[in-house]
Scaffold this motif. Sequence first.
Motif, PDB file in Angstrom:
ATOM      1  N   GLU A 524      36.978  86.348  91.845  1.00 59.89           N
ATOM      2  CA  GLU A 524      36.617  87.179  91.518  1.00 59.89           C
ATOM      3  C   GLU A 524      36.729  86.792  90.303  1.00 59.89           C
ATOM      4  O   GLU A 524      35.071  87.172  89.593  1.00 59.89           O
ATOM      5  CB  GLU A 524      37.092  88.014  91.649  1.00 59.89           C
ATOM      6  CG  GLU A 524      38.677  88.372  90.956  1.00 59.89           C
ATOM      7  CD  GLU A 524      39.784  89.671  91.066  1.00 59.89           C
ATOM      8  OE1 GLU A 524      40.441  89.796  91.025  1.00 59.89           O
ATOM      9  OE2 GLU A 524      39.441  89.599  92.843  1.00 59.89           O
ATOM     10  N   PHE A 525      36.889  86.364  89.278  1.00 65.46           N
ATOM     11  CA  PHE A 525      37.167  86.089  87.951  1.00 65.46           C
ATOM     12  C   PHE A 525      35.317  84.960  87.222  1.00 65.46           C
ATOM     13  O   PHE A 525      35.035  85.535  86.618  1.00 65.46           O
ATOM     14  CB  PHE A 525      38.178  85.403  86.982  1.00 65.46           C
ATOM     15  CG  PHE A 525      38.164  83.961  87.815  1.00 65.46           C
ATOM     16  CD1 PHE A 525      37.604  82.858  87.351  1.00 65.46           C
ATOM     17  CD2 PHE A 525      39.900  83.500  88.535  1.00 65.46           C
ATOM     18  CE1 PHE A 525      37.909  81.870  87.889  1.00 65.46           C
ATOM     19  CE2 PHE A 525      40.048  82.589  88.799  1.00 65.46           C
ATOM     20  CZ  PHE A 525      39.271  81.354  87.876  1.00 65.46           C
ATOM     21  N   THR A 526      35.114  84.653  88.814  1.00 67.70           N
ATOM     22  CA  THR A 526      33.631  83.594  88.179  1.00 67.70           C
ATOM     23  C   THR A 526      32.874  84.783  87.744  1.00 67.70           C
ATOM     24  O   THR A 526      31.298  84.628  87.269  1.00 67.70           O
ATOM     25  CB  THR A 526      33.486  82.307  88.953  1.00 67.70           C
ATOM     26  OG1 THR A 526      33.147  83.544  90.352  1.00 67.70           O
ATOM     27  CG2 THR A 526      34.255  81.999  88.979  1.00 67.70           C
ATOM     28  N   LEU A 527      32.500  86.070  87.885  1.00 71.84           N
ATOM     29  CA  LEU A 527      32.002  86.824  88.286  1.00 71.84           C
ATOM     30  C   LEU A 527      31.651  87.545  86.819  1.00 71.84           C
ATOM     31  O   LEU A 527      30.466  88.334  86.597  1.00 71.84           O
ATOM     32  CB  LEU A 527      32.046  88.171  89.333  1.00 71.84           C
ATOM     33  CG  LEU A 527      31.428  88.573  90.657  1.00 71.84           C
ATOM     34  CD1 LEU A 527      32.790  89.244  91.965  1.00 71.84           C
ATOM     35  CD2 LEU A 527      31.085  87.648  91.634  1.00 71.84           C
ATOM     36  N   TYR A 528      32.766  87.338  86.005  1.00 76.00           N
ATOM     37  CA  TYR A 528      33.515  88.002  85.001  1.00 76.00           C
ATOM     38  C   TYR A 528      32.391  87.582  84.160  1.00 76.00           C
ATOM     39  O   TYR A 528      33.201  86.724  83.306  1.00 76.00           O
ATOM     40  CB  TYR A 528      34.092  89.103  84.713  1.00 76.00           C
ATOM     41  CG  TYR A 528      34.881  90.221  86.169  1.00 76.00           C
ATOM     42  CD1 TYR A 528      33.897  90.698  85.146  1.00 76.00           C
ATOM     43  CD2 TYR A 528      35.148  89.235  86.900  1.00 76.00           C
ATOM     44  CE1 TYR A 528      34.145  92.171  86.143  1.00 76.00           C
ATOM     45  CE2 TYR A 528      35.302  91.189  87.516  1.00 76.00           C
ATOM     46  CZ  TYR A 528      34.989  92.278  87.516  1.00 76.00           C
ATOM     47  OH  TYR A 528      35.489  92.740  88.859  1.00 76.00           O
ATOM     48  N   ASN A 529      32.031  88.344  82.543  1.00 76.56           N
ATOM     49  CA  ASN A 529      31.719  87.814  80.792  1.00 76.56           C
ATOM     50  C   ASN A 529      33.355  87.682  80.578  1.00 76.56           C
ATOM     51  O   ASN A 529      34.357  88.261  80.523  1.00 76.56           O
ATOM     52  CB  ASN A 529      30.789  88.342  80.434  1.00 76.56           C
ATOM     53  CG  ASN A 529      29.711  88.285  80.766  1.00 76.56           C
ATOM     54  OD1 ASN A 529      28.804  87.521  81.492  1.00 76.56           O
ATOM     55  ND2 ASN A 529      28.623  88.834  80.122  1.00 76.56           N
ATOM     56  N   SER A 530      33.632  87.130  79.966  1.00 75.10           N
ATOM     57  CA  SER A 530      34.453  86.190  78.856  1.00 75.10           C
ATOM     58  C   SER A 530      34.220  86.026  77.652  1.00 75.10           C
ATOM     59  O   SER A 530      32.656  85.390  76.998  1.00 75.10           O
ATOM     60  CB  SER A 530      35.244  84.511  79.322  1.00 75.10           C
ATOM     61  OG  SER A 530      36.142  85.330  80.220  1.00 75.10           O
ATOM     62  N   TYR A 531      35.124  87.737  76.872  1.00 75.86           N
ATOM     63  CA  TYR A 531      34.429  87.212  75.125  1.00 75.86           C
ATOM     64  C   TYR A 531      35.831  86.789  74.785  1.00 75.86           C
ATOM     65  O   TYR A 531      36.741  86.516  74.205  1.00 75.86           O
ATOM     66  CB  TYR A 531      34.240  88.600  74.111  1.00 75.86           C
ATOM     67  CG  TYR A 531      32.978  89.574  76.032  1.00 75.86           C
ATOM     68  CD1 TYR A 531      31.727  88.863  75.651  1.00 75.86           C
ATOM     69  CD2 TYR A 531      33.015  90.693  76.627  1.00 75.86           C
ATOM     70  CE1 TYR A 531      30.750  89.231  75.961  1.00 75.86           C
ATOM     71  CE2 TYR A 531      32.540  90.645  77.587  1.00 75.86           C
ATOM     72  CZ  TYR A 531      31.616  89.979  77.600  1.00 75.86           C
ATOM     73  OH  TYR A 531      30.442  91.214  78.375  1.00 75.86           O
ATOM     74  N   TYR A 532      35.123  86.549  72.620  1.00 71.83           N
ATOM     75  CA  TYR A 532      36.216  85.655  72.207  1.00 71.83           C
ATOM     76  C   TYR A 532      35.739  85.671  70.655  1.00 71.83           C
ATOM     77  O   TYR A 532      34.147  85.096  70.707  1.00 71.83           O
ATOM     78  CB  TYR A 532      36.384  84.141  72.247  1.00 71.83           C
ATOM     79  CG  TYR A 532      37.506  83.749  70.790  1.00 71.83           C
ATOM     80  CD1 TYR A 532      39.074  84.782  71.519  1.00 71.83           C
ATOM     81  CD2 TYR A 532      37.656  83.016  70.411  1.00 71.83           C
ATOM     82  CE1 TYR A 532      39.609  83.937  70.696  1.00 71.83           C
ATOM     83  CE2 TYR A 532      38.571  82.534  69.798  1.00 71.83           C
ATOM     84  CZ  TYR A 532      39.882  83.201  69.667  1.00 71.83           C
ATOM     85  OH  TYR A 532      40.657  82.759  69.386  1.00 71.83           O
ATOM     86  N   GLY A 533      36.348  86.873  69.833  1.00 69.95           N
ATOM     87  CA  GLY A 533      35.737  87.099  68.712  1.00 69.95           C
ATOM     88  C   GLY A 533      33.917  87.409  68.818  1.00 69.95           C
ATOM     89  O   GLY A 533      33.134  86.881  67.001  1.00 69.95           O
ATOM     90  N   GLY A 534      34.002  88.105  69.530  1.00 67.86           N
ATOM     91  CA  GLY A 534      32.436  88.654  69.408  1.00 67.86           C
ATOM     92  C   GLY A 534      31.600  87.805  70.544  1.00 67.86           C
ATOM     93  O   GLY A 534      30.821  88.723  70.670  1.00 67.86           O
ATOM     94  N   GLU A 535      31.602  86.618  70.776  1.00 62.84           N
ATOM     95  CA  GLU A 535      31.319  86.360  71.433  1.00 62.84           C
ATOM     96  C   GLU A 535      31.203  85.643  72.804  1.00 62.84           C
ATOM     97  O   GLU A 535      31.963  85.822  73.189  1.00 62.84           O
ATOM     98  CB  GLU A 535      31.078  84.749  70.669  1.00 62.84           C
ATOM     99  CG  GLU A 535      30.741  84.487  69.314  1.00 62.84           C
ATOM    100  CD  GLU A 535      29.375  85.151  68.992  1.00 62.84           C
ATOM    101  OE1 GLU A 535      28.311  84.943  69.733  1.00 62.84           O
ATOM    102  OE2 GLU A 535      28.895  85.873  67.972  1.00 62.84           O
ATOM    103  N   LEU A 536      30.127  85.578  73.299  1.00 65.79           N
ATOM    104  CA  LEU A 536      29.938  85.321  74.473  1.00 65.79           C
ATOM    105  C   LEU A 536      30.596  84.105  75.164  1.00 65.79           C
ATOM    106  O   LEU A 536      30.206  83.199  74.638  1.00 65.79           O
ATOM    107  CB  LEU A 536      29.113  85.560  75.617  1.00 65.79           C
ATOM    108  CG  LEU A 536      28.774  85.149  76.500  1.00 65.79           C
ATOM    109  CD1 LEU A 536      29.941  85.909  77.925  1.00 65.79           C
ATOM    110  CD2 LEU A 536      26.906  84.902  77.635  1.00 65.79           C
ATOM    111  N   VAL A 537      32.025  83.421  76.048  1.00 62.89           N
ATOM    112  CA  VAL A 537      32.018  82.192  75.775  1.00 62.89           C
ATOM    113  C   VAL A 537      32.177  81.183  77.523  1.00 62.89           C
ATOM    114  O   VAL A 537      32.109  80.793  77.595  1.00 62.89           O
ATOM    115  CB  VAL A 537      33.274  82.665  75.070  1.00 62.89           C
ATOM    116  CG1 VAL A 537      33.676  82.386  73.992  1.00 62.89           C
ATOM    117  CG2 VAL A 537      35.142  83.117  76.481  1.00 62.89           C
ATOM    118  N   ALA A 538      32.230  82.701  78.414  1.00 58.25           N
ATOM    119  CA  ALA A 538      32.145  82.187  79.474  1.00 58.25           C
ATOM    120  C   ALA A 538      31.103  83.317  80.212  1.00 58.25           C
ATOM    121  O   ALA A 538      31.401  84.422  80.445  1.00 58.25           O
ATOM    122  CB  ALA A 538      33.365  81.909  80.083  1.00 58.25           C
TER     123      ALA A 538
END
Length: 770
Positions: A524-538
């Motif tokens: 399920e986690f492949t569906l979601y964006n990941s952010y770090y420092g305000g930037e999209l990292v995944a």
Amino acid sequence: MRRRRSCARLGGVALTLATLLAASSAGAQVASDPVETTEPAEIRVVGKPDPAGLLPDQRAPKAQSAISADFIVKQAPTLNAFQLVTLLPGANVASSDPYGLSTSSSLTLRGLGQDEIGVLMEGAPQNDIGYYYAYPSQFADPENLKRITLAQGSVDIDSPTLGGAGGLLSLTLDDPKARPQALADLSLGSYAARRGFFRIDSGTIGTTGLKAFLSYSNTRADNWRGAGYDTRQHVDAKLLDEWGAGNRASLALSYNDANSSSYPSPTLADWNAQGRGFNYDARYSEGNTNYWRLYRAPFRNLYASAPVHLVLNDRLALDTTTYLQFGYGNSPYGTQLTTTGNYLGTEKLAQPIALPGAVDGLATVLGNYTGDQMRTGNVSKLTLQAGRHKITAGLWFDYGTDRVTQSYISIDADGQPVDRWGYRAKAIRTADGRLLAYENQRTVTVTKGFFVADSIAVTPRLTVDAGFKGVDVLRNGRNYLPGPQDKVRKDSFAALPRAAIHYRLDDRQQLFANITTNFRTPNEFTLYNSYYGGELVAQGTNALKNEYSVSQEIGYRFIGEQLSASVTGFHYKFRNRQLATVIDQGGAQVNATLNAGGQTSYGIDAEIDYRPIAGVSLYLSGEYLHARIDDDLPVGADFLPTSGKRAVSSPTVQFGAGGTYDDGRVFGSIASKYIGRQYSSFMNDESIKGYATLDLSVGLHLAEWLDGKRTDLRVNAINVTDPHVLSGVQSVSTNAQDVIGRNGTVISGSAPAYYIGSGAAVMATLSRAF
């Protein structure tokens, strides 16, 4: 994706045979219990009970191993289900602590990880609905297990599990006793380990026919390396009613409340530099994010299963199992936050956040990774015996919710978290009252399946099976973080045909062959964006392809009075092979799924049990595995030259050897397992060496010397030789060293992480029946 033609080799015979069977109007293996598989009624059982409990008789048309209570009762009472099956063919168990209390462990079968292995307890699924992992430290206490069955290559057609290319691990609870009785176990061991277990059986309750048991256990042990300790409280219960000619209904409950240590997983460089000294810190100092109290994982889980078998008439039977699960837990870690410069998703926070204990705008906090799950479902089937045909048709429905949050909790001056559970109500908030979170999402997973099968007794010796299963998996979710993503959705359907043949040469010998298909939708986690420092990292996506596999087996089985044996050849072909790992994105540790493309695996499993005299049993098992990656792996705009490389976590050879002795007064056991070299990167540029473990036990039956009631004293020595080794791969990488890709670019390496093999331990147990 670049592809290279692969060789079917060993699987060709089984594939050809099973395809011919499917072309005929043949029938399918339909039952989880091997007793229910089609077999001529006149078969005679010529074997005798196995005192080791390591090779119970099997008649399923597939590779299947098992251990029974006779073997389990001789082992240390803290061992979990993964550790208990380590001797069986293909079972590669990496355990981080000798007592099996930590969540840091893994099981692979034929090179396929535990997120590829279905797990059932009393017919109910135990795998995580979103990530497919199962956690053996949460399962039933060993004293309550009647049998653990391990099908190395496939799940049964009626199993309520997703995936399962790696096989099926099934736990069966002991039935309540017909007469009232009680059992108490008291254990003491190394690392200040202590455990108490108590079970009471009601016996048959009046004239109702109902029987029940209730058990409670409490375990505590210091970490065998580094600071910290584990605690576990567990309750099992079962209510059973049997009536008429074969009718049966039961309700099984299993509750677990644990606070477990997650041992740190080193890279190879860390291991070479520090060895077993790679641990969390024993004392807290200001700014220290490596303090052991920040890495203790509390979990609470409740599993309920209600299997029912009804004989409707002499030809028709109904089987239905309803299940319900609740679980909440935290997998925390130490980190630091600043009062300013923070982001929520892609939104920069204009106002500072309040951080208790902050010095110069910086505070050490507990980072939470909490999961709040609920799951319920039902699998039902009708079985009709119509002449030579045994026709089965059934439905499966499953509904699950998973709320995942990565939030932050403040800690006091001594490094003690304000709330170790990571509840959102107590977590750090933004200035405007919103939850400060790195990840915040809720996913609903709805699974609907149907299956139909026919099993034909062609002759008194020959049974032909064929079946079809259709499964639809719908994931609906919401990302609560500010940013470009709000709702997510993925709907997948898979058609899963299968066929099998079983031929009884005589009363002792069997031949079998099968072809099975499996699929797995991405985590399920492949569906979601990941952010770090305000930037999209995944980038979250619903475009990842489902993993699909076709496997074949062909085997021979012998069941004799003194000798039992089984040998199975197997072959797998994967498309879009999925591997879960953890990657570093801009300093953030992000869960990821790698599409490893195609993979071809084949090999041989074998086991033999020899009983030369009464009370003595000798057991051997082994596996040869050839697992190769078929494709080059895409990384950015280039390709890693991985085609033809060995698959990760797939040792070429492994061997098990065990034995038991029981003359009615003295008993004992020995168990040893060797696991060969394992690669941890797709480029095969890093690996861990092969290693061996050895467990011993010795005990006395004291009943004849006391009052005749069962009283046993035993001592278990776990991992006697205490090898200082890495026992398994915790997270894989594409390449450990820098590699020049097919298109000429330099692809930077990243270090895999590993499990440190557990140390030696000794535990003494006094068991007394009342």
